[in-house]
Write an enzyme that holds these catalytic residues in place. Structure first.
Site, PDB file in Angstrom:
ATOM      1  N   HIS A 120      35.165  43.225  43.702  1.00 44.68           N
ATOM      2  CA  HIS A 120      36.135  43.453  42.579  1.00 44.68           C
ATOM      3  C   HIS A 120      35.183  43.612  41.421  1.00 44.68           C
ATOM      4  O   HIS A 120      34.342  42.808  41.286  1.00 44.68           O
ATOM      5  CB  HIS A 120      37.267  42.653  42.549  1.00 44.68           C
ATOM      6  CG  HIS A 120      38.426  42.886  43.125  1.00 44.68           C
ATOM      7  ND1 HIS A 120      39.446  43.425  43.000  1.00 44.68           N
ATOM      8  CD2 HIS A 120      38.377  42.397  44.633  1.00 44.68           C
ATOM      9  CE1 HIS A 120      40.228  43.741  43.885  1.00 44.68           C
ATOM     10  NE2 HIS A 120      39.599  42.800  45.027  1.00 44.68           N
ATOM     11  N   PRO A 121      35.630  44.526  40.270  1.00 47.12           N
ATOM     12  CA  PRO A 121      34.627  44.775  39.198  1.00 47.12           C
ATOM     13  C   PRO A 121      35.448  43.840  38.147  1.00 47.12           C
ATOM     14  O   PRO A 121      36.530  43.358  38.180  1.00 47.12           O
ATOM     15  CB  PRO A 121      35.104  46.231  38.685  1.00 47.12           C
ATOM     16  CG  PRO A 121      36.458  46.564  39.161  1.00 47.12           C
ATOM     17  CD  PRO A 121      36.411  45.853  40.701  1.00 47.12           C
ATOM     18  N   SER A 142      40.950  51.179  40.782  1.00 44.89           N
ATOM     19  CA  SER A 142      40.585  50.338  39.704  1.00 44.89           C
ATOM     20  C   SER A 142      40.891  51.101  38.355  1.00 44.89           C
ATOM     21  O   SER A 142      41.219  50.280  37.481  1.00 44.89           O
ATOM     22  CB  SER A 142      39.453  49.696  39.900  1.00 44.89           C
ATOM     23  OG  SER A 142      39.288  48.804  40.999  1.00 44.89           O
ATOM     24  N   GLN A 185      43.259  49.492  35.620  1.00 47.64           N
ATOM     25  CA  GLN A 185      42.697  48.873  34.437  1.00 47.64           C
ATOM     26  C   GLN A 185      43.317  49.866  33.282  1.00 47.64           C
ATOM     27  O   GLN A 185      43.796  49.391  32.171  1.00 47.64           O
ATOM     28  CB  GLN A 185      41.492  48.705  34.173  1.00 47.64           C
ATOM     29  CG  GLN A 185      40.739  47.809  35.387  1.00 47.64           C
ATOM     30  CD  GLN A 185      39.347  47.380  35.037  1.00 47.64           C
ATOM     31  OE1 GLN A 185      38.941  47.453  33.835  1.00 47.64           O
ATOM     32  NE2 GLN A 185      38.569  46.919  35.728  1.00 47.64           N
ATOM     33  N   PHE A 193      36.600  37.369  37.681  1.00 48.16           N
ATOM     34  CA  PHE A 193      37.970  37.304  37.366  1.00 48.16           C
ATOM     35  C   PHE A 193      38.963  38.409  38.042  1.00 48.16           C
ATOM     36  O   PHE A 193      38.660  39.627  37.558  1.00 48.16           O
ATOM     37  CB  PHE A 193      38.171  37.014  35.873  1.00 48.16           C
ATOM     38  CG  PHE A 193      39.511  36.678  35.441  1.00 48.16           C
ATOM     39  CD1 PHE A 193      40.251  35.588  35.634  1.00 48.16           C
ATOM     40  CD2 PHE A 193      40.322  37.866  35.114  1.00 48.16           C
ATOM     41  CE1 PHE A 193      41.497  35.429  35.088  1.00 48.16           C
ATOM     42  CE2 PHE A 193      41.610  37.831  34.673  1.00 48.16           C
ATOM     43  CZ  PHE A 193      42.166  36.406  34.801  1.00 48.16           C
ATOM     44  N   ILE A 194      39.810  38.028  38.910  1.00 51.51           N
ATOM     45  CA  ILE A 194      40.637  38.773  39.289  1.00 51.51           C
ATOM     46  C   ILE A 194      42.083  38.616  39.095  1.00 51.51           C
ATOM     47  O   ILE A 194      42.725  37.547  39.191  1.00 51.51           O
ATOM     48  CB  ILE A 194      40.565  38.956  40.926  1.00 51.51           C
ATOM     49  CG1 ILE A 194      38.983  39.194  41.335  1.00 51.51           C
ATOM     50  CG2 ILE A 194      41.388  39.791  41.674  1.00 51.51           C
ATOM     51  CD1 ILE A 194      38.663  39.057  42.880  1.00 51.51           C
TER      52      ILE A 194
END
Length: 473
Positions: free
Chosen positions: A372-373, A389, A393, A424-425
């Protein structure tokens, strides 16, 4: 790969609105099973006498012999019980569907004429009233063909509905393969009609019932008196009627047998129930063929566009491989597991994928987290996020940060990764910019184990949102 053919979901929490004619709150459907003269009997070429659904407690088949008592009990149904029911329903002006065993109909021309004069539907109840569970499919198919032919010969037209009753695991498939029936009723799984795909074609199913059914006068733990039968029918009607008033109308089937409910002490209970039904407004008393025609018009078959349980591996992985960020292995494992009709929804696929994610080794799950970015990080600024994503976002406003907000997110991301070893997700669709920033600060106080569990939970939430999007297309 395992595939589970049973549909344990059906309509789920949101059944379709039936739209019964004239705004009816319930569709009530009476079936008269006409089996007398079609039951097991050596006179009919069978190996033994009948042993099912009679007044004889613990009846057993008599190989090679006629069972005089059993025969006369069945004969009561054709000689007396049928006519009592015929008078009752015609006097009440309530239509009926007859499940007619073809050989029984052939031996009862007066009764068939009375059925037709009353405009009762005569659906097929098979060639003979015998057990089909051990019959080879080719023999059962031959009986279906013979039943249709004899039915048309006796009544003047082919049957449009089918119910074997003492069926095999092949019956519904064979009926669908035949392709000439508007509906099949060898099913007890719902309070509404439904479409199923079997033998590569859609087949309408109008479920039947074994509980609001007089057969329980002749089975263990059944009805001992007409009062019990009436009370059960009334409670069933009241429950379904109330659901209809609340906006989800259903169907109530009542199964009857001439030799059982046709007895005077039981017929009185049926008469009370007919009067009870007649005393309510917004009730549609219909034949099963009427319900089939209504359902086909109001809720025609629509081929599903996304059926995960029927996909091949490449299609399944190609469709769902990105649901867990850059982690097609989760989809591969799900494909190799047990998939069935219950997995043909967003919730169902999510369950299949999440189970494989939850049971993966910790390092495998860590790999999913690490894929995950960062939120509002360098990949986002360089427009190198996945389409999912990017949209997620942007939906939370993370694509339109001020310089100060971007610096704050960068600092928080760096602190988080340094402390826990993975990005951080958070499911941004459940949040906005302010709540995401607040969650950052709160979760930095967690232990690594707490945060690993929280991050995994958020990954599953993100996956669920993505699946809902896929199924909404």
């Amino acid at each position: 790969m395992q595939r589970y053919c049973r549909d344990m979901l059906g309509y789920g929490a949101t059944p379709p609105v039936a739209n019964w004619p004239h705004g009816a709150k319930i569709a009530v459907q009476f079936v008269v099973n006409y089996e007398e003269g079609g039951e097991n009997n050596i006179l009919h070429g069978d190996a033994a006498s009948e042993a099912f659904l009679s007044e004889i407690v613990g009846a057993a088949a008599w190989p090679g012999q006629r069972h005089w008592n059993m025969e006369s009990i069945y004969e009561y149904g054709s000689r007396a019980g049928f006519w009592r029911l015929h008078r009752m329903f015609t006097s009440a002006n309530m239509p009926v569907t007859v499940y007619g065993v073809a050989t029984a109909l052939a031996r009862s021309p007066e009764q068939v004429a009375a059925m037709q004069d009353a405009d009762w539907e005569i659906a097929s109840h098979g060639l003979k009233w015998v057990e089909y569970k051990d019959m080879p499919p080719e023999d059962e198919r031959a009986d279906i063909i013979a039943a249709k032919a004899l039915h048309a010969e006796v009544t003047g037209q082919a049957p449009r509905g089918w119910y074997t009753g003492r069926c095999s695991e092949n019956t519904v498939r064979l009926i669908a393969e035949d392709g000439s029936f508007d509906y099949v009723s060898d099913d007890y799984s719902d309070d509404l009609p439904f479409w199923t795909t079997v033998a590569d074609r859609p087949q309408l199913v109008i479920p039947y019932t074994l509980d609001t059914n007089d057969m329980r006068f002749a089975t263990p733990q059944g009805f001992n008196s007409g009062h019990q039968f009436y009370a059960y029918l009334k409670d069933s009607f009241d429950t379904l009627y109330a659901e209809g008033q609340a906006g989800t109308p259903k169907m109530m089937s009542i199964g009857l047998h001439c030799r059982l409910i046709g007895r005077p002490g039981r017929a009185a209970a049926l008469k009370r129930f007919l009067d009870y039904v007649a005393g309510h407004e917004d009730v549609w008393v219909a034949r099963r063929i009427d319900i089939a025609e209504h359902w086909a018009a109001e809720h025609p078959y629509v081929a599903p566009t996304l059926v995960p349980s029927q996909m091949d591996r490449d299609t399944f992985v190609g469709t769902f491989g990105g649901v867990f960020e850059h982690s097609p292995r989760i989809a591969e494992r799900a494909f190799d597991g047990e998939l069935g009709p219950a997995n043909d929804t967003a919730v169902g696929v999510h369950s299949a994928l999440a189970r494989k994610f939850r049971t993966a080794r910790e390092d495998d799950r860590l790999g999913v987290l690490s894929a995950h970015p960062d939120l509002a990080g360098k990949l986002a600024q360089a427009k190198r996020l996945t389409a999912e994503s990017t949209a997620e976002q942007a939906g939370a406003g993370l694509d339109a940060l001020t310089d100060a907000e971007r610096r704050d997110f960068t600092d928080l991301n760096q602190q988080y990764v340094a402390q826990f070893g993975f990005p951080f997700i958070i499911a941004v669709r459940d949040n906005d910019k302010a709540s995401i920033q607040a969650a950052f600060h709160t979760r930095l106080n967690n232990t690594r184990d707490q945060e690993f569990a929280q991050a995994c939970h958020q990954v599953e939430r993100i996956a669920f949102h993505r699946l809902k999007d896929l199924f909404a297309k």
